[in-house]
Write a protein that holds these residues in place. Structure first.
Motif, short mmCIF file in Angstrom:
data_model
loop_
_atom_site.label_atom_id
_atom_site.label_comp_id
_atom_site.label_asym_id
_atom_site.label_seq_id
_atom_site.Cartn_x
_atom_site.Cartn_y
_atom_site.Cartn_z
N ALA A 89 34.64 33.45 46.36
CA ALA A 89 34.70 33.09 44.95
C ALA A 89 34.97 34.34 44.13
O ALA A 89 34.29 35.36 44.31
CB ALA A 89 33.39 32.45 44.51
N VAL A 90 35.97 34.29 43.26
CA VAL A 90 36.28 35.43 42.40
C VAL A 90 36.08 35.01 40.94
O VAL A 90 36.17 33.83 40.62
CB VAL A 90 37.71 35.97 42.63
N PRO A 91 35.79 35.97 40.04
CA PRO A 91 35.52 35.62 38.64
C PRO A 91 36.68 34.88 38.00
O PRO A 91 37.85 35.11 38.33
CB PRO A 91 35.31 37.00 37.97
N LEU A 92 36.37 33.99 37.05
CA LEU A 92 37.42 33.19 36.44
C LEU A 92 38.36 34.02 35.58
O LEU A 92 39.40 33.54 35.14
CB LEU A 92 36.84 32.03 35.64
N SER A 93 38.03 35.29 35.35
CA SER A 93 38.96 36.16 34.62
C SER A 93 40.14 36.58 35.49
O SER A 93 41.16 37.03 34.97
CB SER A 93 38.22 37.40 34.13
N ALA A 94 40.01 36.44 36.82
CA ALA A 94 41.04 36.95 37.72
C ALA A 94 42.43 36.37 37.44
O ALA A 94 43.42 37.10 37.49
CB ALA A 94 40.65 36.69 39.18
N PRO A 95 42.58 35.07 37.15
CA PRO A 95 43.92 34.54 36.90
C PRO A 95 44.48 34.88 35.51
O PRO A 95 45.64 34.59 35.24
CB PRO A 95 43.73 33.02 37.02
N LEU A 96 43.67 35.45 34.63
CA LEU A 96 44.09 35.59 33.24
C LEU A 96 45.02 36.76 32.99
O LEU A 96 45.70 36.81 31.98
CB LEU A 96 42.84 35.73 32.34
N LEU A 97 45.04 37.74 33.91
CA LEU A 97 45.90 38.90 33.72
C LEU A 97 46.91 39.00 34.87
O LEU A 97 46.59 38.69 36.01
CB LEU A 97 45.07 40.19 33.70
N ASP A 98 48.12 39.46 34.54
CA ASP A 98 49.09 39.70 35.60
C ASP A 98 48.91 41.12 36.15
O ASP A 98 48.01 41.86 35.73
CB ASP A 98 50.52 39.47 35.10
N SER A 99 49.78 41.52 37.07
CA SER A 99 49.62 42.82 37.72
C SER A 99 49.79 43.99 36.75
O SER A 99 49.38 45.12 37.04
CB SER A 99 50.62 42.96 38.87
N GLU A 140 26.20 20.68 48.55
CA GLU A 140 24.96 21.00 49.25
C GLU A 140 24.27 22.28 48.76
O GLU A 140 23.10 22.49 49.07
CB GLU A 140 25.25 21.13 50.75
N THR A 141 24.98 23.14 48.02
CA THR A 141 24.40 24.40 47.56
C THR A 141 24.70 24.61 46.07
O THR A 141 25.40 23.81 45.46
CB THR A 141 24.97 25.60 48.35
N ASP A 142 24.18 25.72 45.53
CA ASP A 142 24.45 26.04 44.13
C ASP A 142 25.67 26.95 43.99
O ASP A 142 25.75 27.78 43.09
CB ASP A 142 23.22 26.69 43.48
N ALA A 143 26.66 26.76 44.87
CA ALA A 143 27.86 27.61 44.90
C ALA A 143 28.64 27.58 43.60
O ALA A 143 29.37 28.52 43.30
CB ALA A 143 28.77 27.20 46.05
N VAL A 144 28.49 26.51 42.80
CA VAL A 144 29.23 26.44 41.53
C VAL A 144 28.87 27.62 40.63
O VAL A 144 29.70 28.10 39.84
CB VAL A 144 28.98 25.10 40.81
N LEU A 145 27.64 28.14 40.78
CA LEU A 145 27.21 29.26 39.94
C LEU A 145 28.00 30.52 40.22
O LEU A 145 28.16 31.37 39.35
CB LEU A 145 25.71 29.51 40.14
N SER A 146 28.51 30.66 41.45
CA SER A 146 29.31 31.84 41.79
C SER A 146 30.70 31.78 41.19
O SER A 146 31.43 32.78 41.19
CB SER A 146 29.41 32.00 43.31
N LEU A 147 31.08 30.61 40.67
CA LEU A 147 32.40 30.43 40.06
C LEU A 147 32.36 30.52 38.54
O LEU A 147 33.40 30.47 37.89
CB LEU A 147 32.97 29.07 40.46
#
Length: 294
Positions: A89-99, A140-147
């Protein structure tokens, strides 16, 4: 007996803002290609970690505050080659910027981020395995919090589930399951004050690294009605691009994110009760309950 060559594949997954401001789960495949590398002498996890550093989303490489937790998914034989699939899981900011550090909208990053909805993964076995892994994790887990960022709203969390299950879910039942039955998160008192303070602290820390800009305030530039609204927009206005855009995008992924001010009552903001990087097993598994239509 000959053995099959082994290829390590990494599937970075993020909650990607769509055109309406909702969050949908997507996997990073730049130009439609997976992050993969032949396994030689190194351990598989070391190869996966290095792949993420070398070829992962640009912003992820710069986030020293973020600690990735790679999860093995399974082995899969494709084209006479054994593939070992990892996801993270990577932070939701990752798709917001290009290279180049420029702000993107969904029409631009859709070529690198594939939504993990049913129709999007039907023809790709690795995408299908990634989708099923995250569906199981979210049930089954609280994995949504990591997103999600540190501060989030119930609709933001729910929209991630809706993107994977492909149906609109009942808001009341979802919030009850998340907050009361599993106690995954709690309401933040004085949310506006907390978010403002953390935006300031985050910006000051990032900007002070050799830039001499520790006195710049993101929070003071945030009108009360805009609390939580995309900090990268605010930062770009205060600091100018590309510096402000990069700082604000990082803040959006790690502190708080909201695509636009919402009409009516201000949203309730939540924060995790436990460290989301540990993936705690839930007492009550998630059972999708669609909205009733009359």
């Amino acid at each position: 007996m000959p053995t099959l060559p082994i290829t390590v594949v990494v599937a970075p997954v993020s909650a990607v803002p769509d055109g309406d401001g909702d969050l949908v789960l997507a996997v990073y495949r730049p130009g439609g290609s997976w992050l993969k590398r032949r396994l030689e002498a190194s351990r598989p996890e070391e190869v996966a970690q290095q792949l993420l550093v070398d070829d992962g989303p640009q912003l992820v490489k710069d986030l020293t505050e973020w600690q990735p937790r790679l999860e093995p998914v399974r082995f899969e034989v494709l084209h006479d080659e054994l593939h070992l699939l990892y996801t993270v899981a990577v932070p939701l900011s990752a798709p917001l910027l290009d290279s180049e550090g420029r702000l993107q909208d969904i029409s631009e990053y859709k070529d690198d981020w594939t939504r993990l909805g049913r129709a999007d993964v039907a023809a790709d076995p690795l995408a299908g395995l990634t989708r099923e892994h995250w569906r199981r994790n979210l049930q089954e887990t609280d994995a949504v919090l990591s997103l999600l960022p540190k501060y989030f709203t119930s609709p933001q969390a729910r929209s991630i589930y809706e993107s994977l299950w492909g149906k609109e879910l009942d808001p009341g039942n979802f919030t009850k399951w998340m907050v009361q039955q599993n106690r995954m998160c709690e309401v933040v008192e004085d949310a506006e004050l907390s978010i403002r303070g953390e935006l300031d602290a985050f910006a000051a820390t990032r900007l002070a690294r050799g830039r001499g800009l520790a006195g710049v305030s993101l929070a003071k530039a945030v009108p009360q009605s805009m609390i939580g609204v995309s900090p990268f927009i605010i930062a770009a206005g205060v600091l100018g691009a590309p510096l402000g855009t990069a700082v604000g995008a990082a803040a959006a992924g790690l502190v708080a994110y909201q695509a636009k001010p919402q009409p009516g009552r201000r949203p309730a903001w939540y924060t995790a009760r436990r460290d989301p990087s540990h993936g705690h097993v839930l007492k009550h598994v998630y059972v999708p309950r669609p909205v009733w239509r009359h």
